[in-house]
Design a protein around this motif. Sequence first.
Motif, PDB file in Angstrom:
ATOM      1  N   LYS A  36     -49.849  23.489  17.717  1.00 13.14           N
ATOM      2  CA  LYS A  36     -51.286  23.384  17.432  1.00 13.14           C
ATOM      3  C   LYS A  36     -51.596  23.786  15.990  1.00 13.14           C
ATOM      4  O   LYS A  36     -52.387  23.139  15.317  1.00 13.14           O
ATOM      5  CB  LYS A  36     -52.102  24.248  18.397  1.00 13.14           C
ATOM      6  CG  LYS A  36     -51.990  23.820  19.832  1.00 13.14           C
ATOM      7  CD  LYS A  36     -52.529  22.422  20.017  1.00 13.14           C
ATOM      8  CE  LYS A  36     -52.402  22.015  21.478  1.00 13.14           C
ATOM      9  NZ  LYS A  36     -52.619  20.616  21.697  1.00 13.14           N
ATOM     10  N   LEU A  37     -50.965  24.859  15.530  1.00 10.65           N
ATOM     11  CA  LEU A  37     -51.177  25.311  14.158  1.00 10.65           C
ATOM     12  C   LEU A  37     -50.717  24.253  13.165  1.00 10.65           C
ATOM     13  O   LEU A  37     -51.421  23.950  12.194  1.00 10.65           O
ATOM     14  CB  LEU A  37     -50.445  26.629  13.911  1.00 10.65           C
ATOM     15  CG  LEU A  37     -50.558  27.239  12.523  1.00 10.65           C
ATOM     16  CD1 LEU A  37     -51.999  27.610  12.225  1.00 10.65           C
ATOM     17  CD2 LEU A  37     -49.663  28.453  12.412  1.00 10.65           C
ATOM     18  N   ASN A  38     -49.590  23.643  13.425  1.00 10.91           N
ATOM     19  CA  ASN A  38     -49.071  22.614  12.532  1.00 10.91           C
ATOM     20  C   ASN A  38     -49.974  21.370  12.545  1.00 10.91           C
ATOM     21  O   ASN A  38     -50.195  20.749  11.507  1.00 10.91           O
ATOM     22  CB  ASN A  38     -47.640  22.257  12.939  1.00 10.91           C
ATOM     23  CG  ASN A  38     -46.835  21.741  11.783  1.00 10.91           C
ATOM     24  OD1 ASN A  38     -47.167  21.960  10.625  1.00 10.91           O
ATOM     25  ND2 ASN A  38     -45.768  21.039  12.092  1.00 10.91           N
ATOM     26  N   GLN A  39     -50.511  21.008  13.700  1.00 13.98           N
ATOM     27  CA  GLN A  39     -51.429  19.867  13.781  1.00 13.98           C
ATOM     28  C   GLN A  39     -52.729  20.144  13.028  1.00 13.98           C
ATOM     29  O   GLN A  39     -53.250  19.265  12.342  1.00 13.98           O
ATOM     30  CB  GLN A  39     -51.729  19.528  15.237  1.00 13.98           C
ATOM     31  CG  GLN A  39     -50.558  18.904  15.952  1.00 13.98           C
ATOM     32  CD  GLN A  39     -50.807  18.739  17.441  1.00 13.98           C
ATOM     33  OE1 GLN A  39     -51.796  19.216  17.976  1.00 13.98           O
ATOM     34  NE2 GLN A  39     -49.895  18.056  18.116  1.00 13.98           N
ATOM     35  N   VAL A  40     -53.246  21.365  13.168  1.00 14.44           N
ATOM     36  CA  VAL A  40     -54.474  21.722  12.442  1.00 14.44           C
ATOM     37  C   VAL A  40     -54.234  21.693  10.934  1.00 14.44           C
ATOM     38  O   VAL A  40     -55.067  21.206  10.172  1.00 14.44           O
ATOM     39  CB  VAL A  40     -54.986  23.103  12.907  1.00 14.44           C
ATOM     40  CG1 VAL A  40     -56.050  23.634  11.973  1.00 14.44           C
ATOM     41  CG2 VAL A  40     -55.514  23.025  14.321  1.00 14.44           C
ATOM     42  N   LEU A  41     -53.080  22.190  10.498  1.00  9.73           N
ATOM     43  CA  LEU A  41     -52.754  22.155   9.072  1.00  9.73           C
ATOM     44  C   LEU A  41     -52.664  20.711   8.570  1.00  9.73           C
ATOM     45  O   LEU A  41     -53.134  20.401   7.468  1.00  9.73           O
ATOM     46  CB  LEU A  41     -51.445  22.891   8.807  1.00  9.73           C
ATOM     47  CG  LEU A  41     -51.501  24.407   8.885  1.00  9.73           C
ATOM     48  CD1 LEU A  41     -50.087  24.989   8.799  1.00  9.73           C
ATOM     49  CD2 LEU A  41     -52.375  24.983   7.804  1.00  9.73           C
ATOM     50  N   VAL A  76     -50.238  23.091  -4.865  1.00 18.65           N
ATOM     51  CA  VAL A  76     -50.918  24.382  -4.795  1.00 18.65           C
ATOM     52  C   VAL A  76     -51.351  24.685  -3.360  1.00 18.65           C
ATOM     53  O   VAL A  76     -51.154  25.793  -2.864  1.00 18.65           O
ATOM     54  CB  VAL A  76     -52.118  24.423  -5.766  1.00 18.65           C
ATOM     55  CG1 VAL A  76     -53.000  25.629  -5.507  1.00 18.65           C
ATOM     56  CG2 VAL A  76     -51.635  24.432  -7.208  1.00 18.65           C
ATOM     57  N   LEU A  77     -51.918  23.699  -2.687  1.00 18.42           N
ATOM     58  CA  LEU A  77     -52.340  23.906  -1.300  1.00 18.42           C
ATOM     59  C   LEU A  77     -51.159  24.183  -0.380  1.00 18.42           C
ATOM     60  O   LEU A  77     -51.257  25.002   0.541  1.00 18.42           O
ATOM     61  CB  LEU A  77     -53.116  22.692  -0.796  1.00 18.42           C
ATOM     62  CG  LEU A  77     -54.523  22.534  -1.334  1.00 18.42           C
ATOM     63  CD1 LEU A  77     -55.128  21.222  -0.849  1.00 18.42           C
ATOM     64  CD2 LEU A  77     -55.396  23.695  -0.911  1.00 18.42           C
ATOM     65  N   HIS A  78     -50.049  23.524  -0.621  1.00 21.70           N
ATOM     66  CA  HIS A  78     -48.855  23.752   0.194  1.00 21.70           C
ATOM     67  C   HIS A  78     -48.382  25.204   0.069  1.00 21.70           C
ATOM     68  O   HIS A  78     -48.141  25.876   1.074  1.00 21.70           O
ATOM     69  CB  HIS A  78     -47.746  22.789  -0.213  1.00 21.70           C
ATOM     70  CG  HIS A  78     -46.462  23.021   0.488  1.00 21.70           C
ATOM     71  ND1 HIS A  78     -46.283  22.760   1.826  1.00 21.70           N
ATOM     72  CD2 HIS A  78     -45.281  23.514   0.040  1.00 21.70           C
ATOM     73  CE1 HIS A  78     -45.055  23.077   2.169  1.00 21.70           C
ATOM     74  NE2 HIS A  78     -44.426  23.529   1.096  1.00 21.70           N
ATOM     75  N   TYR A  79     -48.263  25.692  -1.149  1.00 21.24           N
ATOM     76  CA  TYR A  79     -47.807  27.069  -1.336  1.00 21.24           C
ATOM     77  C   TYR A  79     -48.844  28.086  -0.865  1.00 21.24           C
ATOM     78  O   TYR A  79     -48.494  29.141  -0.354  1.00 21.24           O
ATOM     79  CB  TYR A  79     -47.407  27.315  -2.790  1.00 21.24           C
ATOM     80  CG  TYR A  79     -46.090  26.666  -3.101  1.00 21.24           C
ATOM     81  CD1 TYR A  79     -44.918  27.114  -2.512  1.00 21.24           C
ATOM     82  CD2 TYR A  79     -46.022  25.572  -3.954  1.00 21.24           C
ATOM     83  CE1 TYR A  79     -43.704  26.503  -2.763  1.00 21.24           C
ATOM     84  CE2 TYR A  79     -44.814  24.955  -4.217  1.00 21.24           C
ATOM     85  CZ  TYR A  79     -43.668  25.423  -3.624  1.00 21.24           C
ATOM     86  OH  TYR A  79     -42.482  24.814  -3.876  1.00 21.24           O
ATOM     87  N   PHE A  80     -50.119  27.747  -0.991  1.00 22.26           N
ATOM     88  CA  PHE A  80     -51.165  28.626  -0.471  1.00 22.26           C
ATOM     89  C   PHE A  80     -51.083  28.719   1.055  1.00 22.26           C
ATOM     90  O   PHE A  80     -51.198  29.810   1.622  1.00 22.26           O
ATOM     91  CB  PHE A  80     -52.543  28.120  -0.903  1.00 22.26           C
ATOM     92  CG  PHE A  80     -53.676  28.953  -0.392  1.00 22.26           C
ATOM     93  CD1 PHE A  80     -53.931  30.206  -0.927  1.00 22.26           C
ATOM     94  CD2 PHE A  80     -54.483  28.493   0.640  1.00 22.26           C
ATOM     95  CE1 PHE A  80     -54.978  30.986  -0.448  1.00 22.26           C
ATOM     96  CE2 PHE A  80     -55.531  29.260   1.123  1.00 22.26           C
ATOM     97  CZ  PHE A  80     -55.773  30.511   0.580  1.00 22.26           C
ATOM     98  N   ASN A  81     -50.862  27.581   1.724  1.00 22.73           N
ATOM     99  CA  ASN A  81     -50.711  27.590   3.176  1.00 22.73           C
ATOM    100  C   ASN A  81     -49.499  28.406   3.610  1.00 22.73           C
ATOM    101  O   ASN A  81     -49.582  29.167   4.572  1.00 22.73           O
ATOM    102  CB  ASN A  81     -50.593  26.171   3.725  1.00 22.73           C
ATOM    103  CG  ASN A  81     -51.919  25.471   3.798  1.00 22.73           C
ATOM    104  OD1 ASN A  81     -52.963  26.107   3.834  1.00 22.73           O
ATOM    105  ND2 ASN A  81     -51.887  24.151   3.811  1.00 22.73           N
ATOM    106  N   ILE A  82     -48.398  28.246   2.922  1.00 25.03           N
ATOM    107  CA  ILE A  82     -47.198  29.027   3.259  1.00 25.03           C
ATOM    108  C   ILE A  82     -47.470  30.518   3.092  1.00 25.03           C
ATOM    109  O   ILE A  82     -47.121  31.329   3.950  1.00 25.03           O
ATOM    110  CB  ILE A  82     -45.992  28.589   2.402  1.00 25.03           C
ATOM    111  CG1 ILE A  82     -45.522  27.210   2.834  1.00 25.03           C
ATOM    112  CG2 ILE A  82     -44.853  29.593   2.508  1.00 25.03           C
ATOM    113  CD1 ILE A  82     -44.424  26.641   1.980  1.00 25.03           C
TER     114      ILE A  82
END
Length: 115
Positions: free
Chosen positions: A47-52, A97-103
């Motif tokens: 679910k978390l991965n789908q929301v992301l 930037v968004l990818h690293y922020f999400n991580i």
Amino acid sequence: MNLNITAYFIYLSITILIIVKVGKICYQNGNVYVAELIPNHMDLCQKLNQVLLIGYYLLNIGYCAMTLISWEKIISWTQLIEIISTKTAAIIFIISVLHYFNIFMITKYIQKLIK
């Protein structure tokens, strides 16, 4: 001939292709990463991965569409290539930037989510 229409079509084609491809790659690899962080909660991981992924698509494609209103009038093919290159590079930078922020956010706050 109106070069803005041509530029919009090329720009949206390139950026949506990049956004969808990167989104699929991050979604597939993100399942493994999130499952490693939350080993006993596979439903939450999915679910978390789908929301992301949905948030990623909405934010990036929406931003691409919204940038079209700020373009100046394109009068030459050289200017067309320059503007498309600049705008596409900005989208790629934003995606990274968004990818690293999400991580960062997931690794920092994931334990608070499952408790």
